[in-house]
Design a protein around this motif. Structure first.
Motif, PDB file in Angstrom:
ATOM      1  N   ARG A 129      41.907  20.447  56.550  1.00  0.00           N
ATOM      2  CA  ARG A 129      42.866  20.425  55.447  1.00  0.00           C
ATOM      3  C   ARG A 129      42.410  21.349  54.320  1.00  0.00           C
ATOM      4  N   LEU A 130      41.106  21.397  54.078  1.00  0.00           N
ATOM      5  CA  LEU A 130      40.587  22.332  53.089  1.00  0.00           C
ATOM      6  C   LEU A 130      40.905  23.777  53.483  1.00  0.00           C
ATOM      7  N   ASP A 131      40.719  24.103  54.749  1.00  0.00           N
ATOM      8  CA  ASP A 131      41.019  25.461  55.209  1.00  0.00           C
ATOM      9  C   ASP A 131      42.487  25.803  54.973  1.00  0.00           C
ATOM     10  N   SER A 132      43.366  24.838  55.242  1.00  0.00           N
ATOM     11  CA  SER A 132      44.801  25.076  55.028  1.00  0.00           C
ATOM     12  C   SER A 132      45.112  25.251  53.544  1.00  0.00           C
ATOM     13  N   LEU A 133      44.459  24.457  52.702  1.00  0.00           N
ATOM     14  CA  LEU A 133      44.658  24.593  51.257  1.00  0.00           C
ATOM     15  C   LEU A 133      44.213  25.968  50.768  1.00  0.00           C
ATOM     16  N   VAL A 134      43.065  26.408  51.230  1.00  0.00           N
ATOM     17  CA  VAL A 134      42.515  27.705  50.833  1.00  0.00           C
ATOM     18  C   VAL A 134      43.472  28.834  51.228  1.00  0.00           C
ATOM     19  N   ASP A 135      44.059  28.732  52.410  1.00  0.00           N
ATOM     20  CA  ASP A 135      44.991  29.771  52.878  1.00  0.00           C
ATOM     21  C   ASP A 135      46.319  29.745  52.120  1.00  0.00           C
ATOM     22  N   PHE A 136      46.734  28.562  51.707  1.00  0.00           N
ATOM     23  CA  PHE A 136      48.059  28.372  51.109  1.00  0.00           C
ATOM     24  C   PHE A 136      48.089  28.630  49.613  1.00  0.00           C
ATOM     25  N   LEU A 137      47.123  28.102  48.874  1.00  0.00           N
ATOM     26  CA  LEU A 137      47.282  27.929  47.436  1.00  0.00           C
ATOM     27  C   LEU A 137      47.346  29.222  46.614  1.00  0.00           C
ATOM     28  N   PRO A 138      46.483  30.224  46.823  1.00  0.00           N
ATOM     29  CA  PRO A 138      46.571  31.405  45.947  1.00  0.00           C
ATOM     30  C   PRO A 138      47.947  32.082  45.979  1.00  0.00           C
ATOM     31  N   VAL A 139      48.474  32.281  47.175  1.00  0.00           N
ATOM     32  CA  VAL A 139      49.803  32.904  47.287  1.00  0.00           C
ATOM     33  C   VAL A 139      50.877  31.965  46.767  1.00  0.00           C
ATOM     34  N   ALA A 140      50.795  30.690  47.123  1.00  0.00           N
ATOM     35  CA  ALA A 140      51.828  29.729  46.719  1.00  0.00           C
ATOM     36  C   ALA A 140      51.906  29.591  45.203  1.00  0.00           C
ATOM     37  N   THR A 141      50.767  29.611  44.533  1.00  0.00           N
ATOM     38  CA  THR A 141      50.771  29.486  43.072  1.00  0.00           C
ATOM     39  C   THR A 141      51.499  30.667  42.437  1.00  0.00           C
ATOM     40  N   LEU A 145      55.160  30.698  40.399  1.00  0.00           N
ATOM     41  CA  LEU A 145      55.308  31.232  39.047  1.00  0.00           C
ATOM     42  C   LEU A 145      56.351  32.353  38.980  1.00  0.00           C
ATOM     43  N   LEU A 146      56.540  33.040  40.097  1.00  0.00           N
ATOM     44  CA  LEU A 146      57.565  34.093  40.138  1.00  0.00           C
ATOM     45  C   LEU A 146      58.964  33.536  40.330  1.00  0.00           C
ATOM     46  N   GLY A 147      59.060  32.283  40.762  1.00  0.00           N
ATOM     47  CA  GLY A 147      60.374  31.671  40.874  1.00  0.00           C
ATOM     48  C   GLY A 147      60.749  31.147  42.240  1.00  0.00           C
ATOM     49  N   TRP A 148      59.861  31.258  43.232  1.00  0.00           N
ATOM     50  CA  TRP A 148      60.153  30.665  44.535  1.00  0.00           C
ATOM     51  C   TRP A 148      60.320  29.154  44.388  1.00  0.00           C
ATOM     52  N   GLN A 149      61.269  28.599  45.116  1.00  0.00           N
ATOM     53  CA  GLN A 149      61.418  27.154  45.153  1.00  0.00           C
ATOM     54  C   GLN A 149      60.252  26.529  45.920  1.00  0.00           C
ATOM     55  N   GLU A 150      59.888  25.313  45.528  1.00  0.00           N
ATOM     56  CA  GLU A 150      58.702  24.697  46.126  1.00  0.00           C
ATOM     57  C   GLU A 150      58.839  24.546  47.636  1.00  0.00           C
ATOM     58  N   ALA A 151      60.041  24.262  48.106  1.00  0.00           N
ATOM     59  CA  ALA A 151      60.239  24.081  49.548  1.00  0.00           C
ATOM     60  C   ALA A 151      60.008  25.370  50.327  1.00  0.00           C
ATOM     61  N   ALA A 152      60.070  26.517  49.647  1.00  0.00           N
ATOM     62  CA  ALA A 152      59.919  27.808  50.320  1.00  0.00           C
ATOM     63  C   ALA A 152      58.520  28.396  50.187  1.00  0.00           C
ATOM     64  N   LEU A 153      57.609  27.705  49.499  1.00  0.00           N
ATOM     65  CA  LEU A 153      56.292  28.272  49.239  1.00  0.00           C
ATOM     66  C   LEU A 153      55.461  28.424  50.512  1.00  0.00           C
ATOM     67  N   ALA A 154      55.547  27.462  51.409  1.00  0.00           N
ATOM     68  CA  ALA A 154      54.757  27.535  52.640  1.00  0.00           C
ATOM     69  C   ALA A 154      55.172  28.754  53.469  1.00  0.00           C
ATOM     70  N   GLU A 155      56.472  29.024  53.522  1.00  0.00           N
ATOM     71  CA  GLU A 155      56.935  30.180  54.292  1.00  0.00           C
ATOM     72  C   GLU A 155      56.541  31.477  53.607  1.00  0.00           C
ATOM     73  N   ALA A 156      56.557  31.497  52.273  1.00  0.00           N
ATOM     74  CA  ALA A 156      56.102  32.690  51.564  1.00  0.00           C
ATOM     75  C   ALA A 156      54.636  32.966  51.864  1.00  0.00           C
ATOM     76  N   ALA A 157      53.816  31.922  51.832  1.00  0.00           N
ATOM     77  CA  ALA A 157      52.393  32.086  52.134  1.00  0.00           C
ATOM     78  C   ALA A 157      52.188  32.536  53.572  1.00  0.00           C
ATOM     79  N   ALA A 158      52.978  31.988  54.493  1.00  0.00           N
ATOM     80  CA  ALA A 158      52.872  32.395  55.896  1.00  0.00           C
ATOM     81  C   ALA A 158      53.305  33.848  56.072  1.00  0.00           C
ATOM     82  N   GLY A 159      54.327  34.265  55.322  1.00  0.00           N
ATOM     83  CA  GLY A 159      54.775  35.656  55.406  1.00  0.00           C
ATOM     84  C   GLY A 159      53.695  36.624  54.933  1.00  0.00           C
ATOM     85  N   ILE A 160      53.033  36.292  53.833  1.00  0.00           N
ATOM     86  CA  ILE A 160      51.940  37.143  53.350  1.00  0.00           C
ATOM     87  C   ILE A 160      50.806  37.170  54.361  1.00  0.00           C
ATOM     88  N   ALA A 161      50.538  36.054  55.017  1.00  0.00           N
ATOM     89  CA  ALA A 161      49.498  36.038  56.057  1.00  0.00           C
ATOM     90  C   ALA A 161      49.849  36.997  57.183  1.00  0.00           C
TER      91      ALA A 161
END
Length: 364
Positions: A129-141, A145-161
């Motif tokens: 779970r820590l590994d998943s948090l590390v991969d998710f949080l910097p991009v998601a934050t 802040l840029l305006g992505w809806q919270e439900a779309a943050l995981a997909e945004a982080a996956a897209g950047i990956a």
């Protein structure tokens, strides 16, 4: 050299690369025939390379990697501040630097804390779970802040990956295709975001530039936050596993990053013959700039180099540290078993990032 990394590109994932780096720093320069490049390791050599307009971030004949040239990802890559030189670089650096300076880091810290809390409550706080948090949080934050809806943050982080994977040196055609597809989706999402909050500030700073340049560089900031931000956060967690430390103090971060850096090297390409810090370099040669070695140079002031120096220094230090602080606050609130989480740490990540993985030994 027994027990040292096989070579400089393997050092970031070595259990203890720092004696090796100190030896390289004492040499200043070294030619690695096997890798086919120069190693700049002393603080003097590193500063000379990073400050020289002759040492470019891309080869003169290949401003965009051949594997993505002509694709949407290649077009975006060519617009990034990180990959720009000359007048274009100066204008973009002003816009990005002023844009970042105008952003309230306390808002980033609070957003990271909130998102991390929600992420951690969804399951047991174990290594995976820590590994998943590390991969998710910097991009998601940043996306939040840029305006992505919270439900779309995981997909945004996956897209950047997927974009990161497409730009890796060993990316195959499938990875590049997926990265280009993710890039197109992310650009469309950015263009559709309402001009409010942080995005309004960014648009004001880029008012004199084409709108596509703004979207490309916002995607570039998300891209840079992924591996560098993940490495920074994983380091903070690993240090906490060893004992309590004051992660609220930026000075404490810098002191620890000098001894145990996250970003270990960057590359430069020599555009014309030059002599730097006593070493003759020829046009067309590559230099691996060992930031971690320069930080350990016994003849240097002893400063963290993770955010670089010179024309291409990263302007996002305060923002990256704010996100890491918010995540660590949320982790402290969850009261995990720090000793257990730190018991199986391995180093796995891009060659230039010292990335900790906490769940490598856990069963699925």
């Amino acid at each position: 050299m027994n027990g040292w990394p096989e070579h400089a590109l393997a050092a970031a994932s070595h259990p203890d690369p720092y004696p090796y780096y100190r030896a390289l720093a004492e040499d200043g320069w070294r030619r690695d025939a096997k890798l086919g490049l120069w190693l700049a390791a002393s603080r003097r050599a590193v500063d000379a390379v990073l400050g020289s307009p002759v040492c470019r971030v891309r080869p003169a004949r290949e401003p965009v990697p051949a594997g993505i040239a002509g694709s949407p990802l290649g077009e975006v890559f060519g617009r990034w501040l990180r990959m720009s030189e000359g007048d274009a670089h100066a204008r973009l650096r002003t816009a990005v630097g002023e844009g970042l300076a105008a952003l309230p880091c306390n808002e980033a810290e609070q957003t990271a804390r909130r998102l991390a809390r929600a992420f951690l409550t969804a399951g047991a706080v174990d290594g995976r779970r820590l590994d998943s948090l590390v991969d998710f949080l910097p991009v998601a934050t940043l996306a939040s802040l840029l305006g992505w809806q919270e439900a779309a943050l995981a997909e945004a982080a996956a897209g950047i990956a997927r974009v990161c994977r497409a730009l890796a040196a060993d990316a195959d055609a499938v990875a590049r295709e997926r990265g280009a597809e993710a890039c197109g989706t992310l650009l469309a999402d950015l263009a559709a975001l309402p001009a409010e909050g942080w995005l309004r500030r960014w648009r004001a700073e880029f008012a004199g530039l084409d709108a596509s340049v703004l979207c490309a560089n916002l995607l570039g900031i998300l891209f840079q936050s992924r591996d560098a931000g993940a490495g920074l956060l994983s380091a903070g967690i690993a240090w906490r596993c060893l004992g309590e430390w004051n992660h609220a103090d930026p000075g404490e971060w810098r002191a620890r990053l000098r001894l145990d850096p996250v970003l270990h090297h960057t590359r430069r390409f020599v555009a014309e013959d030059v002599e730097l810090a006593g070493q003759r370099l020829k046009a067309g040669e590559q230099v691996l700039v060992l930031l971690a070695a320069a930080a350990h140079d016994p003849a240097a002031p002893g400063e963290a180099m993770d955010f670089g120096r010179g024309r291409h220094a990263c302007p996002g230090e305060a923002l990256a540290l704010a996100i890491a602080r918010g995540a660590l606050d949320a982790l402290e609130e969850s009261r995990p078993d720090w000793r257990a989480l730190g018991g199986g740490i391995v180093f796995q990540g891009p060659p230039n990032v010292r990335m900790r993985r906490f769940g490598a030994g856990e069963r699925a």
